[in-house]
Design a protein around this motif. Sequence first.
Motif, PDB file in Angstrom:
ATOM      1  N   ASN A   1      49.094  36.963  73.988  1.00 14.83           N
ATOM      2  CA  ASN A   1      48.883  38.019  74.982  1.00 14.83           C
ATOM      3  C   ASN A   1      47.807  38.987  74.560  1.00 14.83           C
ATOM      4  O   ASN A   1      47.119  39.544  75.391  1.00 14.83           O
ATOM      5  N   GLU A   2      47.684  39.213  73.252  1.00 13.63           N
ATOM      6  CA  GLU A   2      46.644  40.132  72.796  1.00 13.63           C
ATOM      7  C   GLU A   2      46.103  39.702  71.434  1.00 13.63           C
ATOM      8  O   GLU A   2      46.704  38.887  70.750  1.00 13.63           O
ATOM      9  N   LEU A   3      44.955  40.315  71.096  1.00 11.78           N
ATOM     10  CA  LEU A   3      44.316  39.986  69.822  1.00 11.78           C
ATOM     11  C   LEU A   3      44.649  41.054  68.794  1.00 11.78           C
ATOM     12  O   LEU A   3      44.798  42.230  69.124  1.00 11.78           O
ATOM     13  N   CYS A   4      44.773  40.650  67.538  1.00  8.41           N
ATOM     14  CA  CYS A   4      45.016  41.581  66.441  1.00  8.41           C
ATOM     15  C   CYS A   4      43.932  41.357  65.396  1.00  8.41           C
ATOM     16  O   CYS A   4      43.237  40.347  65.407  1.00  8.41           O
ATOM     17  N   ILE A   5      43.819  42.324  64.487  1.00  8.01           N
ATOM     18  CA  ILE A   5      42.906  42.155  63.358  1.00  8.01           C
ATOM     19  C   ILE A   5      43.698  41.559  62.194  1.00  8.01           C
ATOM     20  O   ILE A   5      44.716  42.098  61.785  1.00  8.01           O
ATOM     21  N   TRP A   6      43.218  40.459  61.691  1.00  5.50           N
ATOM     22  CA  TRP A   6      43.847  39.772  60.562  1.00  5.50           C
ATOM     23  C   TRP A   6      42.863  39.797  59.397  1.00  5.50           C
ATOM     24  O   TRP A   6      41.671  40.011  59.599  1.00  5.50           O
ATOM     25  N   ARG A   7      43.362  39.536  58.221  1.00  2.77           N
ATOM     26  CA  ARG A   7      42.460  39.419  57.067  1.00  2.77           C
ATOM     27  C   ARG A   7      42.406  37.958  56.646  1.00  2.77           C
ATOM     28  O   ARG A   7      43.426  37.304  56.466  1.00  2.77           O
ATOM     29  N   ASN A   8      41.177  37.492  56.514  1.00  6.03           N
ATOM     30  CA  ASN A   8      40.924  36.106  56.097  1.00  6.03           C
ATOM     31  C   ASN A   8      40.992  36.074  54.565  1.00  6.03           C
ATOM     32  O   ASN A   8      40.044  36.461  53.897  1.00  6.03           O
TER      33      ASN A   8
ATOM     34  N   VAL B   1      39.139  39.384  60.680  1.00  8.65           N
ATOM     35  CA  VAL B   1      38.839  38.495  61.818  1.00  8.65           C
ATOM     36  C   VAL B   1      39.828  38.783  62.934  1.00  8.65           C
ATOM     37  O   VAL B   1      40.959  39.193  62.686  1.00  8.65           O
ATOM     38  N   GLU B   2      39.390  38.565  64.162  1.00 10.58           N
ATOM     39  CA  GLU B   2      40.278  38.723  65.312  1.00 10.58           C
ATOM     40  C   GLU B   2      40.993  37.415  65.560  1.00 10.58           C
ATOM     41  O   GLU B   2      40.376  36.347  65.523  1.00 10.58           O
ATOM     42  N   ALA B   3      42.292  37.506  65.812  1.00 12.56           N
ATOM     43  CA  ALA B   3      43.069  36.318  66.135  1.00 12.56           C
ATOM     44  C   ALA B   3      44.269  36.769  66.961  1.00 12.56           C
ATOM     45  O   ALA B   3      44.627  37.951  66.934  1.00 12.56           O
ATOM     46  N   PRO B   4      44.887  35.852  67.703  1.00  9.56           N
ATOM     47  CA  PRO B   4      46.038  36.236  68.518  1.00  9.56           C
ATOM     48  C   PRO B   4      47.131  36.880  67.643  1.00  9.56           C
ATOM     49  O   PRO B   4      47.340  36.458  66.509  1.00  9.56           O
ATOM     50  N   CYS B   5      47.825  37.900  68.201  1.00  6.45           N
ATOM     51  CA  CYS B   5      48.877  38.580  67.446  1.00  6.45           C
ATOM     52  C   CYS B   5      50.059  37.643  67.208  1.00  6.45           C
ATOM     53  O   CYS B   5      50.684  37.671  66.158  1.00  6.45           O
ATOM     54  N   ASP B   6      50.390  36.845  68.224  1.00  6.12           N
ATOM     55  CA  ASP B   6      51.512  35.917  68.068  1.00  6.12           C
ATOM     56  C   ASP B   6      51.260  34.664  68.895  1.00  6.12           C
ATOM     57  O   ASP B   6      50.231  34.545  69.550  1.00  6.12           O
ATOM     58  N   GLU B   7      52.243  33.772  68.900  1.00  6.70           N
ATOM     59  CA  GLU B   7      52.055  32.472  69.552  1.00  6.70           C
ATOM     60  C   GLU B   7      51.988  32.574  71.082  1.00  6.70           C
ATOM     61  O   GLU B   7      51.680  31.601  71.746  1.00  6.70           O
TER      62      GLU B   7
END
Length: 238
Positions: free
Chosen positions: A182-189, A173-179
Motif C-alpha cells: 500500500n505504501e513505500l518505506c525507507i529501508w537500509r540496504n 532504498v525505497e521498498a514496499p512497507c509490507d506484503e
Amino acid sequence: MYSLVVSIFIICIKILKVTCESSDCLTLKTSITQKIEHEGFHREIWWLLETSEPSTDVWLNSECKLILRLDVTSGMFINPDEIGELRRMGELCALIVGQIDIEAAAHEANEHVLYIFLNNSMIDKMQVFVPFHLRYQRAQIAGDYGKVGFRNPSLLTRCPKGLNQICNKGLKVEAPCDENNNELCIWRNVSYSSYFDNVELFVPVGDLDHYPLVSIVTLLLGCAGCIYILSVLSSSHL
Ligand SMILES: *[C@@H]1O[C@H](CO)[C@@H](O)[C@H](O)[C@H]1NC(C)=O
Ligand SMILES: *[C@@H]1O[C@H](CO)[C@@H](O)[C@H](O)[C@H]1NC(C)=O
C-alpha cells in the motif's frame, strides 16, 4: 566565570558523547547461500539465510524487519500465479512489483522486482525457494546458447526506531512497507556474507538457419490441408 562556563560546556559534551555511545545499535551478521536448481527454462532459486547476530529473541524485541529483494532481469521472469499459490499455502510471503508478461521474449520484456518478507521468528536460519522461468531469446544467425543476467539479491532492513537502530552501514532504498504494497518505506540496504559465486544462466537460442525449412514445411502442410478440405467439400456436393 568564563572558565566555569567552558568547563560546564565540556562536561555536557562528554555526557552527551557517553550517552550516544551507550545507545547501542544492533549489528546484523547474516550470510546467504544461493543455488539455482534444475536445467532448461524452468528453474528454482534456493536461498539459505543464516544470522549469527543478533539472537532471534533480541531481533524479535527490536521489531526490525528484513526483506530479500531480487531484481529480475528481462531474460527471466517470476510467475505471479506461482507466487500467489505459495502465498496462499503460507510457504512464502512475497510481493512482485512491475508488469510481467509471461509470454514475452527476452528482448521485449520488462524487468521486475521480487520482495520476500522474511519471518522474524526464524532469522537464525531459514530456507527460501522461489520458482522462476527463463524467457525465449531472439533468434540469432549462429544460434546456440544465450546468456541470461542474474543479479545477486539485496538484503534490506527497517526498524521502528529508525535506520540507526542497525549499526550496519548501507544506502537507503525505497521498498514496499509490507506484503500488501500500500505504501513505500525507507529501508537500509545492508551487506551480508555471500557464500556463492555470480550466477550465469544459459538458454538454448532459436536458430535462424532452420527458419526457411520450417516455414516451407509449414506452408506445404497448410496447402495440403486446404486441398484435402476442398476436395472433401466438393465431393460431398456432387
Ligand atoms: C514464522 O515462523 C514461525 C515458526 O516457525 C511460525 O509459527 C509462524 O507462523 C511464521 N509466521 C509467518 C507469518 O509465516
Ligand atoms: C544494495 O547494495 C549492493 C552492494 O552495494 C548493491 O549491489 C545492490 O544493487 C544494492 N541494492 C539495491 C536495491 O539498491
